[in-house]
Design a protein around this motif. Structure first.
Motif, mmCIF file in Angstrom:
data_model
loop_
_atom_site.group_PDB
_atom_site.id
_atom_site.type_symbol
_atom_site.label_atom_id
_atom_site.label_comp_id
_atom_site.label_asym_id
_atom_site.label_seq_id
_atom_site.Cartn_x
_atom_site.Cartn_y
_atom_site.Cartn_z
ATOM 1 N N GLY A 42 28.519 27.602 35.920
ATOM 2 C CA GLY A 42 28.504 28.671 34.931
ATOM 3 C C GLY A 42 29.865 29.277 34.652
ATOM 4 N N GLN A 43 30.927 28.635 35.095
ATOM 5 C CA GLN A 43 32.265 29.135 34.777
ATOM 6 C C GLN A 43 32.601 28.759 33.344
ATOM 7 N N ILE A 44 33.094 29.718 32.592
ATOM 8 C CA ILE A 44 33.377 29.558 31.173
ATOM 9 C C ILE A 44 34.890 29.538 30.991
ATOM 10 N N LEU A 45 35.394 28.515 30.318
ATOM 11 C CA LEU A 45 36.827 28.426 30.069
ATOM 12 C C LEU A 45 37.201 29.313 28.886
ATOM 13 N N LEU A 46 38.136 30.225 29.125
ATOM 14 C CA LEU A 46 38.681 31.073 28.072
ATOM 15 C C LEU A 46 40.178 30.852 27.973
ATOM 16 N N THR A 47 40.702 30.986 26.760
ATOM 17 C CA THR A 47 42.148 30.917 26.561
ATOM 18 C C THR A 47 42.611 32.199 25.881
ATOM 19 N N GLN A 48 43.847 32.565 26.177
ATOM 20 C CA GLN A 48 44.422 33.771 25.598
ATOM 21 C C GLN A 48 45.344 33.381 24.443
ATOM 22 N N ARG A 49 45.107 33.980 23.295
ATOM 23 C CA ARG A 49 45.867 33.672 22.080
ATOM 24 C C ARG A 49 47.327 34.069 22.219
ATOM 25 N N HIS A 50 48.194 33.281 21.620
ATOM 26 C CA HIS A 50 49.627 33.583 21.603
ATOM 27 C C HIS A 50 49.825 34.954 20.937
ATOM 28 N N PRO A 51 50.765 35.771 21.424
ATOM 29 C CA PRO A 51 50.943 37.110 20.851
ATOM 30 C C PRO A 51 51.349 37.113 19.377
ATOM 31 N N ASN A 52 51.937 36.038 18.874
ATOM 32 C CA ASN A 52 52.354 35.991 17.472
ATOM 33 C C ASN A 52 51.227 35.606 16.527
ATOM 34 N N LYS A 53 50.075 35.209 17.064
ATOM 35 C CA LYS A 53 48.937 34.832 16.226
ATOM 36 C C LYS A 53 48.114 36.073 15.865
ATOM 37 N N TYR A 64 29.725 34.673 33.472
ATOM 38 C CA TYR A 64 29.130 35.380 32.334
ATOM 39 C C TYR A 64 29.403 36.876 32.443
ATOM 40 N N LYS A 65 29.221 37.437 33.649
ATOM 41 C CA LYS A 65 29.439 38.879 33.830
ATOM 42 C C LYS A 65 30.890 39.264 33.571
ATOM 43 N N GLU A 66 31.822 38.413 33.965
ATOM 44 C CA GLU A 66 33.235 38.685 33.687
ATOM 45 C C GLU A 66 33.508 38.635 32.185
ATOM 46 N N LEU A 67 32.927 37.669 31.501
ATOM 47 C CA LEU A 67 33.089 37.580 30.052
ATOM 48 C C LEU A 67 32.544 38.834 29.385
ATOM 49 N N GLU A 68 31.386 39.267 29.811
ATOM 50 C CA GLU A 68 30.766 40.469 29.261
ATOM 51 C C GLU A 68 31.654 41.703 29.501
ATOM 52 N N SER A 69 32.215 41.801 30.681
ATOM 53 C CA SER A 69 33.112 42.910 31.023
ATOM 54 C C SER A 69 34.380 42.867 30.167
ATOM 55 N N MET A 70 34.926 41.673 29.965
ATOM 56 C CA MET A 70 36.109 41.520 29.115
ATOM 57 C C MET A 70 35.796 41.947 27.683
ATOM 58 N N GLU A 120 22.110 27.194 29.361
ATOM 59 C CA GLU A 120 20.866 26.554 29.771
ATOM 60 C C GLU A 120 21.047 25.766 31.070
ATOM 61 N N GLY A 121 20.161 26.017 32.021
ATOM 62 C CA GLY A 121 20.167 25.266 33.274
ATOM 63 C C GLY A 121 21.205 25.708 34.287
ATOM 64 N N ILE A 122 21.912 26.799 33.994
ATOM 65 C CA ILE A 122 22.958 27.253 34.911
ATOM 66 C C ILE A 122 22.447 28.437 35.711
ATOM 67 N N VAL A 123 22.627 28.360 37.013
ATOM 68 C CA VAL A 123 22.343 29.482 37.879
ATOM 69 C C VAL A 123 23.701 30.095 38.180
ATOM 70 N N GLU A 124 23.911 31.313 37.720
ATOM 71 C CA GLU A 124 25.226 31.932 37.870
ATOM 72 C C GLU A 124 25.533 32.219 39.318
ATOM 73 N N GLN A 125 26.753 31.891 39.678
ATOM 74 C CA GLN A 125 27.258 32.167 41.013
ATOM 75 C C GLN A 125 28.248 33.309 40.879
ATOM 76 N N GLU A 126 28.066 34.332 41.660
ATOM 77 C CA GLU A 126 28.996 35.466 41.594
ATOM 78 C C GLU A 126 30.331 35.078 42.190
ATOM 79 N N SER A 127 31.413 35.550 41.534
ATOM 80 C CA SER A 127 32.745 35.238 42.059
ATOM 81 C C SER A 127 33.193 36.272 43.043
#
Length: 171
Positions: free
Chosen positions: A42-53, A135-141, A164-171
């Motif tokens: 259930g880990q979700i890959l996020l990327t941070q946009r370049h500051p000039n975008k 998921y909880k971290e994404l929601e907090s962000m 779907e089908g993911i059991v979230e593991q707390e970090s």
């Protein structure tokens, strides 16, 4: 200079190219692909946009405009490779949804893949950081105003399919 194929309201190519950065005419559309990479834990890959975008320093899923000559699926595969260095076969992506907006058709894909941050290779002119979040971290962000609002809206719309089908593991 990045060129896009132009499509009509029925998503048919009209035989015209469009230069990125210019406005499309009413009734003209281009293709965009969003790719949510999610691990079996259930880990979700996020990327941070370049500051000039536009919306610089905010977090989002991988994605971008599909260039001329590509299908949406080919664009999704290319964006994963370019932005974060993930090699994937087209058949490993699952189309979750197609959404039509004022100027584009946005296809959202799911990439179920085990990845580690040490293997990520950032396209520095596009993204400046990457992280794997629960998921909880994404929601907090999101609550803290750190996630591109439209990206969060799409995540919530397709949340059941993405997780779907993911059991979230707390970090």
């Amino acid at each position: 200079m990045e060129l896009w194929d132009v499509y009509d309201i029925n998503r048919n190519r009209i035989g015209k190219l469009h230069e990125r950065g210019r406005r499309l005419r009413p009734g003209e559309y281009h293709l965009v692909a969003d790719i949510w990479t999610i691990t079996s834990k259930g880990q979700i890959l996020l990327t941070q946009r370049h500051p000039n975008k536009h919306l610089g320093l905010m977090w989002e899923c991988t994605g971008g405009a599909v260039v001329a000559g590509e299908s949406s699926l080919e664009g999704a595969v290319r964006e994963l490779k370019e932005e974060v260095g993930i090699n994937i076969l087209a058949e490993d992506l699952k189309l979750i949804s197609t959404h039509q907006s004022k100027e584009c058709f946005l296809d959202t894909y799911l990439n179920r893949q085990e990845i580690e941050l040490k293997d990520i290779k950032l396209q520095e002119e596009e993204v400046i950081a990457a992280k794997l979040v629960s998921y909880k971290e994404l929601e907090s962000m999101h609550r803290a105003g750190m996630v591109v609002p439209s990206v969060w809206e799409r995540f919530k719309e397709y949340e059941c399919q993405l997780l779907e089908g993911i059991v979230e593991q707390e970090s």
